[in-house]
Write a protein that holds these residues in place. Sequence first.
Motif, PDB file in Angstrom:
ATOM      1  N   LYS A  26      -7.479  -4.647  -0.677  1.00 20.83           N
ATOM      2  CA  LYS A  26      -7.794  -5.008  -2.065  1.00 20.83           C
ATOM      3  C   LYS A  26      -8.358  -6.427  -2.102  1.00 20.83           C
ATOM      4  O   LYS A  26      -7.720  -7.370  -1.647  1.00 20.83           O
ATOM      5  CB  LYS A  26      -6.538  -4.910  -2.935  1.00 20.83           C
ATOM      6  CG  LYS A  26      -6.792  -5.172  -4.411  1.00 20.83           C
ATOM      7  CD  LYS A  26      -5.502  -5.137  -5.208  1.00 20.83           C
ATOM      8  CE  LYS A  26      -4.597  -6.271  -4.871  1.00 20.83           C
ATOM      9  NZ  LYS A  26      -5.207  -7.611  -5.188  1.00 20.83           N
ATOM     10  N   LYS A  27      -9.551  -6.566  -2.664  1.00 23.22           N
ATOM     11  CA  LYS A  27     -10.202  -7.871  -2.726  1.00 23.22           C
ATOM     12  C   LYS A  27     -10.166  -8.464  -4.128  1.00 23.22           C
ATOM     13  O   LYS A  27     -10.190  -9.670  -4.293  1.00 23.22           O
ATOM     14  CB  LYS A  27     -11.647  -7.755  -2.246  1.00 23.22           C
ATOM     15  CG  LYS A  27     -11.761  -7.340  -0.784  1.00 23.22           C
ATOM     16  CD  LYS A  27     -13.208  -7.212  -0.354  1.00 23.22           C
ATOM     17  CE  LYS A  27     -13.305  -6.799   1.112  1.00 23.22           C
ATOM     18  NZ  LYS A  27     -14.717  -6.619   1.550  1.00 23.22           N
ATOM     19  N   HIS A  28     -10.165  -7.613  -5.132  1.00 25.53           N
ATOM     20  CA  HIS A  28     -10.179  -8.091  -6.513  1.00 25.53           C
ATOM     21  C   HIS A  28      -9.240  -7.222  -7.347  1.00 25.53           C
ATOM     22  O   HIS A  28      -8.884  -6.113  -6.964  1.00 25.53           O
ATOM     23  CB  HIS A  28     -11.597  -8.034  -7.102  1.00 25.53           C
ATOM     24  CG  HIS A  28     -12.624  -8.728  -6.265  1.00 25.53           C
ATOM     25  ND1 HIS A  28     -12.713 -10.093  -6.192  1.00 25.53           N
ATOM     26  CD2 HIS A  28     -13.601  -8.232  -5.461  1.00 25.53           C
ATOM     27  CE1 HIS A  28     -13.707 -10.419  -5.384  1.00 25.53           C
ATOM     28  NE2 HIS A  28     -14.256  -9.315  -4.916  1.00 25.53           N
ATOM     29  N   GLY A  29      -8.881  -7.740  -8.501  1.00 24.98           N
ATOM     30  CA  GLY A  29      -8.110  -6.938  -9.441  1.00 24.98           C
ATOM     31  C   GLY A  29      -6.686  -6.694  -9.003  1.00 24.98           C
ATOM     32  O   GLY A  29      -6.119  -7.393  -8.156  1.00 24.98           O
ATOM     33  N   GLY A  37       0.807  -1.211   0.000  1.00 23.44           N
ATOM     34  CA  GLY A  37       0.000   0.000   0.000  1.00 23.44           C
ATOM     35  C   GLY A  37       0.838   1.256   0.000  1.00 23.44           C
ATOM     36  O   GLY A  37       2.038   1.248   0.284  1.00 23.44           O
ATOM     37  N   VAL A  38       0.170   2.352  -0.320  1.00 28.13           N
ATOM     38  CA  VAL A  38       0.795   3.665  -0.282  1.00 28.13           C
ATOM     39  C   VAL A  38      -0.311   4.662   0.037  1.00 28.13           C
ATOM     40  O   VAL A  38      -1.467   4.458  -0.338  1.00 28.13           O
ATOM     41  CB  VAL A  38       1.475   3.989  -1.640  1.00 28.13           C
ATOM     42  CG1 VAL A  38       0.477   4.048  -2.768  1.00 28.13           C
ATOM     43  CG2 VAL A  38       2.274   5.271  -1.574  1.00 28.13           C
ATOM     44  N   PHE A  39       0.034   5.713   0.772  1.00 26.86           N
ATOM     45  CA  PHE A  39      -0.997   6.702   1.090  1.00 26.86           C
ATOM     46  C   PHE A  39      -0.391   8.103   1.166  1.00 26.86           C
ATOM     47  O   PHE A  39       0.800   8.276   1.460  1.00 26.86           O
ATOM     48  CB  PHE A  39      -1.726   6.367   2.394  1.00 26.86           C
ATOM     49  CG  PHE A  39      -0.878   6.462   3.632  1.00 26.86           C
ATOM     50  CD1 PHE A  39      -0.924   7.585   4.459  1.00 26.86           C
ATOM     51  CD2 PHE A  39      -0.037   5.412   4.001  1.00 26.86           C
ATOM     52  CE1 PHE A  39      -0.145   7.672   5.595  1.00 26.86           C
ATOM     53  CE2 PHE A  39       0.750   5.493   5.146  1.00 26.86           C
ATOM     54  CZ  PHE A  39       0.691   6.623   5.945  1.00 26.86           C
ATOM     55  N   PHE A  40      -1.233   9.098   0.872  1.00 31.25           N
ATOM     56  CA  PHE A  40      -0.822  10.498   0.876  1.00 31.25           C
ATOM     57  C   PHE A  40      -1.851  11.316   1.650  1.00 31.25           C
ATOM     58  O   PHE A  40      -3.063  11.133   1.471  1.00 31.25           O
ATOM     59  CB  PHE A  40      -0.723  11.037  -0.557  1.00 31.25           C
ATOM     60  CG  PHE A  40       0.253  10.283  -1.416  1.00 31.25           C
ATOM     61  CD1 PHE A  40       1.589  10.615  -1.431  1.00 31.25           C
ATOM     62  CD2 PHE A  40      -0.171   9.213  -2.198  1.00 31.25           C
ATOM     63  CE1 PHE A  40       2.494   9.907  -2.210  1.00 31.25           C
ATOM     64  CE2 PHE A  40       0.720   8.506  -2.986  1.00 31.25           C
ATOM     65  CZ  PHE A  40       2.052   8.854  -2.984  1.00 31.25           C
ATOM     66  N   CYS A  41      -1.360  12.215   2.494  1.00 31.60           N
ATOM     67  CA  CYS A  41      -2.219  13.061   3.330  1.00 31.60           C
ATOM     68  C   CYS A  41      -2.170  14.504   2.830  1.00 31.60           C
ATOM     69  O   CYS A  41      -1.078  15.055   2.613  1.00 31.60           O
ATOM     70  CB  CYS A  41      -1.766  13.013   4.782  1.00 31.60           C
ATOM     71  SG  CYS A  41      -1.717  11.351   5.495  1.00 31.60           S
ATOM     72  N   SER A  68      -3.771   0.307  -2.919  1.00 36.48           N
ATOM     73  CA  SER A  68      -3.200  -1.018  -2.707  1.00 36.48           C
ATOM     74  C   SER A  68      -2.899  -1.644  -4.062  1.00 36.48           C
ATOM     75  O   SER A  68      -3.776  -1.693  -4.938  1.00 36.48           O
ATOM     76  CB  SER A  68      -4.175  -1.906  -1.930  1.00 36.48           C
ATOM     77  OG  SER A  68      -4.350  -1.437  -0.613  1.00 36.48           O
ATOM     78  N   PHE A  69      -1.669  -2.121  -4.243  1.00 29.52           N
ATOM     79  CA  PHE A  69      -1.207  -2.691  -5.513  1.00 29.52           C
ATOM     80  C   PHE A  69      -0.894  -4.177  -5.341  1.00 29.52           C
ATOM     81  O   PHE A  69      -0.356  -4.597  -4.313  1.00 29.52           O
ATOM     82  CB  PHE A  69       0.082  -2.005  -5.983  1.00 29.52           C
ATOM     83  CG  PHE A  69      -0.060  -0.560  -6.356  1.00 29.52           C
ATOM     84  CD1 PHE A  69      -0.249  -0.187  -7.686  1.00 29.52           C
ATOM     85  CD2 PHE A  69       0.016   0.433  -5.387  1.00 29.52           C
ATOM     86  CE1 PHE A  69      -0.353   1.154  -8.035  1.00 29.52           C
ATOM     87  CE2 PHE A  69      -0.084   1.776  -5.724  1.00 29.52           C
ATOM     88  CZ  PHE A  69      -0.275   2.133  -7.059  1.00 29.52           C
ATOM     89  N   ASP A  70      -1.168  -4.961  -6.368  1.00 26.47           N
ATOM     90  CA  ASP A  70      -0.734  -6.353  -6.424  1.00 26.47           C
ATOM     91  C   ASP A  70       0.740  -6.358  -6.803  1.00 26.47           C
ATOM     92  O   ASP A  70       1.107  -5.943  -7.904  1.00 26.47           O
ATOM     93  CB  ASP A  70      -1.558  -7.123  -7.464  1.00 26.47           C
ATOM     94  CG  ASP A  70      -1.333  -8.635  -7.388  1.00 26.47           C
ATOM     95  OD1 ASP A  70      -0.189  -9.047  -7.138  1.00 26.47           O
ATOM     96  OD2 ASP A  70      -2.296  -9.385  -7.616  1.00 26.47           O
ATOM     97  N   HIS A  71       1.582  -6.848  -5.890  1.00 31.85           N
ATOM     98  CA  HIS A  71       3.032  -6.788  -6.109  1.00 31.85           C
ATOM     99  C   HIS A  71       3.469  -7.692  -7.263  1.00 31.85           C
ATOM    100  O   HIS A  71       4.536  -7.486  -7.844  1.00 31.85           O
ATOM    101  CB  HIS A  71       3.759  -7.182  -4.819  1.00 31.85           C
ATOM    102  CG  HIS A  71       5.150  -6.638  -4.706  1.00 31.85           C
ATOM    103  ND1 HIS A  71       5.912  -6.256  -5.806  1.00 31.85           N
ATOM    104  CD2 HIS A  71       5.933  -6.402  -3.614  1.00 31.85           C
ATOM    105  CE1 HIS A  71       7.081  -5.817  -5.389  1.00 31.85           C
ATOM    106  NE2 HIS A  71       7.124  -5.891  -4.074  1.00 31.85           N
TER     107      HIS A  71
END
Length: 464
Positions: free
Chosen positions: A130-133, A43-47, A152-155
């Motif tokens: 992330k549940k799909h894709g 994951g990655v996040f920006f505030c 959220s990315f699939d590595h």
Amino acid sequence: MVAEREFSVRVNKKEVVSAALPIQRHCLRQSNLDLLLPPLTFGVFFCYQKTHKFFTFGYISSALKAALAESLVYYYALAGEVVQNRGGEAELLCNNRGVEFAEAFADIELNQLNLFNPDESVENKLVPCKKHGVLAVQVTELKCGGVVVGCSFDHRVADAYSANMFLVSWSEVAQAKPLSQLPCFRRSFLFPRRPGHYDLSIDAMYTLISSLPPPAAAAEPQALQTDEQSVISRIYYIESEEIIRIQSLANSQKGSAKHHRITKLQAFSAFLWKTIAAGIMSRKDYSFKNFKLGVVVDGRTRLSDGDELLKGYFGNVLSIPFGDRKIEDLQEKPLSWVANAVREFLEEAVTREHFLGLIDWVEAHRPEPALAKIYAGGEGPAVVVSSGQQFPVRKIDFGWGKPVFGSYHFHWGGQAGYVMPMPSPKGNGDWIVYMHLQKWEVELIEAHASHVFKPMTSEYLDLN
């Protein structure tokens, strides 16, 4: 002060964002380097602080979705899904199934977020599950009007370099700017050689999953377990002066006939290795003798051979070399000795031949799945350091201002710990360091190096 406050997140809307233009359905083969990644999500996040009243949450969410749909025309892989082919290997089905996009509200203000403890403030709250894709996005409105954008990315499809490239493009599209880098999905860059060949050093770095002992046959519990072995995440900042000081110590090789310049990342990795080892020695209740440290190496510049297209290659181009040293040596030897140990094991993996050999190694063992040995753990502690110095936190401006904070968030599930140093959003040379380690390792770091690793606070970020 580190903010501590329980809060709830309410998801108000979920939808799927597809590419703005039709995409011909096709399968994109995974490269041999992609195949080294088990099913992992990072994951990655920006505030963002609230700025002009014109930028309402509704406007922000709509702008993000519109820019995402346009960006997926270029990054169509992110709108697909990972499937198994007839050989049982993963491949990417580019079918424009779309990206999960959620709108949420969090009952907390930005300056109250406990960013030091992302397990409480970020995990499954601000970074979506992330549940799909391949990609999931969540945009969250805070009580103060601030916004958090989490992904959220699939590595198996993207490494950090690829994710960074997409995030920059997404923000450029949102501001109607031309893309500074177009993605390239040309797998021929990573085709195996005919005939293939590889150095035996790769056998020491990677292993077939079938050769690992089953969980039930794992080594018996060691000392320092129980509650202390639970895995936790923390975010710290390191002031630039400390980084310079650590690098200077790492380069003070008195009496050495041959001097190699130690980089900041090598020095940091050595300092972390030595700090945890020294903490272990002080406890006197450990049973293991060695401590492994790995460093993630990006192969794009090593493989490019002058080809500019490889700069935009989207996928995994990583290797994880590691060193295995006695805890006593790491504790007793000077930092310069430990730094040279880091440099030495990295030397094996920073060449074009290493990555070509790694591609050939995977080809020689397919369809048997494999992974980095350090990820599989084993006897004694192990930590992997990844280089997030290219993390483009200050570039992720969607049109309403630069983020006041950004970080990776990676509960990777491996037995080895994971550490990601990144540039501070202040742009002053400080580092932000995300850690995902066993609790006892975090406690040792805080006990022995609190002058270096300082808890992330709203005061540091100048949030009012």
